[in-house]
Design a protein around this motif. Structure first.
Motif, PDB file in Angstrom:
ATOM      1  N   ARG A 165       0.838  -1.203   0.000  1.00 44.44           N
ATOM      2  CA  ARG A 165       0.000   0.000   0.000  1.00 44.44           C
ATOM      3  C   ARG A 165       0.869   1.247   0.000  1.00 44.44           C
ATOM      4  O   ARG A 165       0.576   2.223  -0.705  1.00 44.44           O
ATOM      5  N   PHE A 168       2.354   2.006  -3.554  1.00 50.01           N
ATOM      6  CA  PHE A 168       1.430   2.586  -4.517  1.00 50.01           C
ATOM      7  C   PHE A 168       0.975   3.984  -4.113  1.00 50.01           C
ATOM      8  O   PHE A 168       0.727   4.837  -4.971  1.00 50.01           O
ATOM      9  N   LYS A 169       0.893   4.250  -2.833  1.00 52.17           N
ATOM     10  CA  LYS A 169       0.604   5.619  -2.402  1.00 52.17           C
ATOM     11  C   LYS A 169       1.743   6.556  -2.796  1.00 52.17           C
ATOM     12  O   LYS A 169       1.510   7.701  -3.206  1.00 52.17           O
ATOM     13  N   LYS A 170       2.979   6.066  -2.702  1.00 53.18           N
ATOM     14  CA  LYS A 170       4.129   6.890  -3.084  1.00 53.18           C
ATOM     15  C   LYS A 170       4.133   7.120  -4.593  1.00 53.18           C
ATOM     16  O   LYS A 170       4.439   8.223  -5.061  1.00 53.18           O
ATOM     17  N   ARG A 171       3.783   6.104  -5.355  1.00 46.48           N
ATOM     18  CA  ARG A 171       3.693   6.278  -6.810  1.00 46.48           C
ATOM     19  C   ARG A 171       2.627   7.315  -7.167  1.00 46.48           C
ATOM     20  O   ARG A 171       2.843   8.171  -8.027  1.00 46.48           O
ATOM     21  N   ILE A 172       1.481   7.235  -6.527  1.00 44.94           N
ATOM     22  CA  ILE A 172       0.402   8.185  -6.794  1.00 44.94           C
ATOM     23  C   ILE A 172       0.846   9.607  -6.448  1.00 44.94           C
ATOM     24  O   ILE A 172       0.600  10.551  -7.207  1.00 44.94           O
ATOM     25  N   LYS A 173       1.522   9.748  -5.323  1.00 49.07           N
ATOM     26  CA  LYS A 173       2.007  11.079  -4.930  1.00 49.07           C
ATOM     27  C   LYS A 173       3.060  11.584  -5.903  1.00 49.07           C
ATOM     28  O   LYS A 173       3.110  12.787  -6.220  1.00 49.07           O
ATOM     29  N   ILE A 175       3.204  11.112  -9.113  1.00 49.18           N
ATOM     30  CA  ILE A 175       2.520  11.656 -10.284  1.00 49.18           C
ATOM     31  C   ILE A 175       1.887  13.010  -9.962  1.00 49.18           C
ATOM     32  O   ILE A 175       1.916  13.933 -10.784  1.00 49.18           O
ATOM     33  N   GLN A 176       1.357  13.150  -8.753  1.00 47.48           N
ATOM     34  CA  GLN A 176       0.784  14.438  -8.353  1.00 47.48           C
ATOM     35  C   GLN A 176       1.866  15.522  -8.298  1.00 47.48           C
ATOM     36  O   GLN A 176       1.647  16.660  -8.730  1.00 47.48           O
ATOM     37  N   THR A 260       3.715   3.614 -18.134  1.00 43.68           N
ATOM     38  CA  THR A 260       3.357   5.025 -17.991  1.00 43.68           C
ATOM     39  C   THR A 260       4.574   5.898 -18.232  1.00 43.68           C
ATOM     40  O   THR A 260       5.648   5.637 -17.685  1.00 43.68           O
ATOM     41  N   ASP A 464       7.241   4.362 -14.330  1.00 46.27           N
ATOM     42  CA  ASP A 464       7.340   3.079 -13.629  1.00 46.27           C
ATOM     43  C   ASP A 464       8.749   2.846 -13.097  1.00 46.27           C
ATOM     44  O   ASP A 464       8.928   2.460 -11.936  1.00 46.27           O
ATOM     45  N   MET A 481       0.077  -1.668 -10.610  1.00 40.65           N
ATOM     46  CA  MET A 481      -0.957  -2.340  -9.824  1.00 40.65           C
ATOM     47  C   MET A 481      -1.389  -3.661 -10.450  1.00 40.65           C
ATOM     48  O   MET A 481      -1.575  -4.655  -9.754  1.00 40.65           O
TER      49      MET A 481
END
Length: 497
Positions: A165, A168-173, A175-176, A260, A464, A481
């Motif tokens: 978890r 994937f939270k770090k990956r999402i951040k 991109i932000q 990506t 990635d 994911m």
């Protein structure tokens, strides 16, 4: 008890619940997530008296003791313990509580207190089962460790493993952060076609499909580059796209057919400007995503706080091969002989710059651990890049390497339509000779260039691979994911579930 037996028992429990009334209720909602409860009640001396919390979560641990029970619940923000007593929730409700299983999703309402062991807990006065989990979770003590199941059933991995978890939270951040950075640099975020009649923008083999109504072949894009540069022609002078690309190539720890990329293009800039911009981007990423600006990857400490080293490709080769002289590197016969002595295979070419690139890729790339810009790539292998004024055999181009991996590719764009048309013709000739990765001839792109592409620089960054380094993951499957896998007729739950 086997998984099959556990599933049967859970189905029987669900049948009993169905007889008692409606199942899968949809009217109860949480007022707080667990992290908010923890923030409002940080210590036994700072309990918010009289505050009633309504929470929802998945049962991760269970301990029923006569007429009382403790459960650990998990929601999107973390975990929290709850405490129930028959005297508080009623005999009928507590009878159902005793039949709860790990993985069930429940609603609970109560006030906060600290146990004698010092753990923040909700004392529950009302509770309802929201969803009965009909399959068991992975072993609560060991988590989900079966790699095959982790990739095929990512939802189990996310339920069971906090580490996944967090990745994937770090990956999402990440991109932000990237999106905010480019918006702050006055770039426009745009969207370009994912299905193209002519795949272009990279040297790669595309996936092909067919459009029935138009009766034409279409290709999943291998890169958005040519469309993004069309937008620069149209006056959108700074554009970026965080895009999904598809390349019909092999699988490895660094390659997934669907991946990506960040691509961005800036008018009135050259490749050197983009190296400066990339340094600025990576400093922002390091400061916002990494506590120290450093990360451990493959037992190597990567430092993203330092200026990024710049090195010409030929100089990088000479540094890695001290027995090779500068004169040897410029002599095709001597270079062929040296490559043959290394037992790294051969490349059939009479172009010395291609041999230099081959030697670099086979022996030097993997040694570039700290962030390094490698510049001056052969023009022959850079069909969309502008030739260098100093030596047209080489392109005004760079690649960024971190931890031995190519992370980014950027260059001053070729905006001379006549030269670009010749480059496309060379690529078509290679394709006709059997090179499935060579480019097609894109007439419309040449027409766009003939309308005038300003001096422009563009770059692509592999999201990635960058996510792999920033999270310390050595396989690309750990940061995607749902990675592409060989299909199986049926996936049986693993023994660890």
């Amino acid at each position: 008890m086997s998984n099959v037996d556990q599933c049967q028992v859970r189905q029987e429990k669900l049948a009993v619940l169905a007889e008692a009334g409606p199942i899968y209720p949809n009217h109860l909602k949480p007022t707080h997530v667990f992290s908010e409860v923890l923030a409002e009640n940080p210590s036994p001396e700072e309990i918010v008296e009289g505050r009633i919390y309504e929470v929802c979560g998945r049962i991760m641990t269970s301990r029923v003791m006569g007429k009382a029970a403790f459960f650990t619940l998990q929601d999107r923000s973390g975990q929290l313990q709850i405490y129930l007593r028959m005297n508080d929730v009623g005999e009928a409700a507590f009878g159902q509580v005793k039949d709860w299983d790990l993985g069930d999703i429940i609603y609970a309402k109560g006030h906060a207190f600290y146990t004698k062991m010092g753990e923040l807990t909700l004392w529950i006065s009302e509770t309802t089962l929201l969803v009965k989990a009909l399959r068991p979770l992975p072993d609560k003590f060991h988590g989900l460790v079966d790699q095959e199941v982790k990739y095929r059933q990512r939802y189990l991995d996310l339920i069971a493993n906090e580490e996944s978890r967090s990745v994937f939270k770090k990956r999402i951040k990440l991109i932000q952060i990237i999106r905010d950075f480019f918006v702050g640099q006055d770039y426009l975020e745009v969207e370009t076609p994912m299905m193209q009649s002519i795949p272009g923008g990279a040297v790669a083999r595309p996936f092909e499909t067919h459009h029935n109504a138009l009766n034409i072949p279409l290709y999943l894009r291998i890169a958005p580059e040519l469309f993004l540069k069309r937008l620069v022609v149209g006056g959108f002078e700074r554009v970026f796209e965080i895009n999904r690309n598809f390349r019909n190539e092999g699988l490895s720890t660094r390659h997934n057919p669907e991946f990506t990329m960040l691509e961005f293009y800036q008018a009135y800039a050259n490749y050197e400007d983009l190296m400066v911009l990339t340094e600025q981007l990576f400093k922002v990423i390091a400061s916002e995503l990494l506590a120290t600006g450093q990360v451990e990857f493959n037992d190597q400490l990567i430092d993203l706080t330092q200026p990024i080293r710049r090195l010409r490709m030929d100089d990088a080769i000479l540094q890695a091969h001290d027995q090779l002289s500068k004169e040897d590197l410029a002599d095709i016969g001597a270079l062929k002989s040296y490559i043959a002595s290394l037992d790294i295979g051969t490349l059939e070419t009479e172009h010395i710059e291609e041999l230099q690139l081959y030697l670099f890729e086979e022996t030097v790339e993997s040694t570039l651990i700290q962030p390094t810009f490698i510049t001056q790539y052969p023009s022959r292998t850079s069909p969309l890049a502008r030739p260098s004024d100093a030596d047209p055999k080489y392109a005004d181009r760079f690649e960024l390497f971190i931890a031995g991996q190519e992370i980014a590719n950027g260059f001053s764009e070729l905006n001379d339509p006549s030269i670009q048309a010749e480059r496309f013709k060379e690529q078509v000739s290679k394709k006709q000779s059997g090179d499935h990765e060579a480019m097609y001839f894109d007439d419309d792109y040449i027409v766009a260039l003939e309308h005038g592409l300003p001096p422009t620089a563009g770059q692509g960054i592999g999201i990635d691979r960058l996510a792999m380094i920033l999270t310390g993951c050595t396989s690309i499957r750990d940061v995607i994911m749902f990675p592409t896998l060989r299909p199986k007729e049926h996936v049986e739950p693993s023994d660890s579930e």
